[in-house]
Write an enzyme that holds these catalytic residues in place. Structure first.
Site, short mmCIF file in Angstrom:
data_model
loop_
_atom_site.label_atom_id
_atom_site.label_comp_id
_atom_site.label_asym_id
_atom_site.label_seq_id
_atom_site.Cartn_x
_atom_site.Cartn_y
_atom_site.Cartn_z
N LYS A 1 61.73 -58.11 13.43
CA LYS A 1 60.29 -57.81 13.35
C LYS A 1 60.11 -56.59 12.47
CE LYS A 1 56.73 -59.45 15.91
NZ LYS A 1 56.49 -60.90 16.12
N THR A 47 61.07 -62.86 18.09
CA THR A 47 60.70 -61.61 17.40
C THR A 47 59.66 -60.86 18.22
OG1 THR A 47 58.96 -62.54 16.00
CG2 THR A 47 61.22 -62.65 15.15
N ARG A 94 59.06 -28.46 -21.61
CA ARG A 94 58.16 -29.53 -21.17
C ARG A 94 57.91 -29.35 -19.69
NH1 ARG A 94 61.95 -35.07 -20.47
NH2 ARG A 94 63.35 -34.11 -18.96
N GLN A 152 68.54 -36.44 -15.24
CA GLN A 152 69.87 -36.86 -14.79
C GLN A 152 70.67 -35.66 -14.28
OE1 GLN A 152 68.20 -38.15 -17.33
NE2 GLN A 152 68.87 -40.22 -17.85
N HIS A 158 55.52 -39.07 -16.38
CA HIS A 158 55.23 -38.44 -17.67
C HIS A 158 53.83 -37.83 -17.72
CE1 HIS A 158 58.91 -40.24 -18.99
NE2 HIS A 158 58.46 -41.47 -18.83
#
Ligand SMILES: O=c1[nH]c(=O)c2[nH]c(=O)[nH]c2[nH]1
Length: 309
Positions: free
Chosen positions: A16, A63, A182, A238, A266
């Site tokens: 469920k 369920t 940035r 990264q 972005h």
């Protein structure tokens, strides 16, 4: 659970999802109430092949029964429990009570109700909705073998500087300009595994999962941002992801692996011109916020078991 039937391999489970349970713990001494809201999903791996192949429903734990069990167990937790502990309670129940159930997978997402602070004081019974969500996935086998993962979802983080992206692979399709400066924004999803392999590991040394979750979150956030004044430079999502995962594994020996997913959200510099005259020139100040497309960056770091030898 897999089985060979006729010419077919059958893999099946049932359970469920979206069982939404809320639990209040009102302490008898009239001190602050505790409150949680959990969205629980349960999958049972059980010997239910006859239900699929011969319409024999006799082995199926309905369920609806699975759903009811969530509320029964929530009621019977008379003391505050963590989501991870609740997952263990449910998984142990399903694998112990039902001979046909070999394994139970419990996934829980907590709604971030945070205790309200009024005039600097923690409110005894008032909560407001926060942002990021605590998650857990607990697998319990009939043998008592367990796997416990905890995690975070939707932890949005942004910094306005101390990020760049340079010297990446370039070819004829590359138009992105290198940047030493940035902004960087992401919405972190993380999940990590604990070195708890058997139910007896949990009962022998009680483990404070909620505190551990908060400690891991702090290490992830602190590593992303760096010190308050100067921050820390990110040469790529990264590398930042790697530093965050490494910091968690270095700090918490009881965590064996961690997976991080960090979309690169972005913000594009706004440069508008008309008849070769600049109308708006971005000087590190005006950006268009975008939601798509976004970069997808994810990695899993595990302990190198050979390094332990
Ligand atoms: O930190 C980044 N990693 C990338 O892989 C990538 N790709 C891209 O276009 N911008 C960025 N930024």
């Amino acid at each position: 659970m897999a089985s060979q039937q006729d010419a077919f391999k059958v893999e099946q489970n049932h359970g469920k999802s979206n069982v939404r349970v809320a639990r209040i713990w009102k302490n008898v001494d009239e001190s602050a109430h505790d409150f949680v809201e959990w969205n629980v999903a349960i999958k049972l791996l059980s010997d239910c092949i006859p239900a699929y192949t011969h319409a024999d429903n006799s082995p199926i734990v309905a369920t609806d029964t699975i759903k009811n069990t969530v509320f029964v167990k929530a009621k019977s937790c008379s003391q505050v429990v963590s989501m991870e502990e609740f997952g263990i309670i449910l998984g142990t129940h399903f694998t112990k009570i039902y001979p046909q159930v070999t394994s139970a997978v419990i996934i829980i997402v907590e709604k971030p109700w945070d205790r309200v602070v009024v005039d600097g004081q923690s409110h005894h019974h008032g909560f407001k909705l926060g942002s990021e969500k605590h998650t857990t996935k607990v697998t319990v086998d009939k043998s008592g073998a367990i796997e416990i993962n905890s995690g975070i979802r939707e932890l949005a983080m942004l910094k306005t500087t101390q990020s760049g992206f340079e010297k990446y692979f370039m070819d004829q399709y590359t138009t992105l300009k290198e940047a030493k400066e940035r902004m960087l924004a992401t919405e972190l999803t993380a999940s990590w595994s604990y070195e708890l392999r058997h139910l007896s590991d949990v009962s022998s040394k009680p483990f404070c999962f909620t505190k551990k979750y908060l400690d891991v979150k702090k290490v992830l956030v602190d590593t992303f941002f760096g010190p308050a004044k100067d921050g820390v430079y990110s040469p790529s999502v990264q590398n930042t992801l790697y530093q965050m995962a490494k910091a968690v594994l270095n700090r918490f020996p009881e965590i064996t692996s961690i997976q991080l997913n960090m979309p690169n959200l972005h913000f594009l510099p706004v440069n508008i011109s008309k008849n070769n005259l600049s109308v708006v020139k971005c000087e590190g100040d005006v950006y268009v916020a975008t939601s798509e497309p976004y970069g997808t960056i994810e990695a899993t770091l595990s302990r190198n078991m050979l390094s332990k030898l």
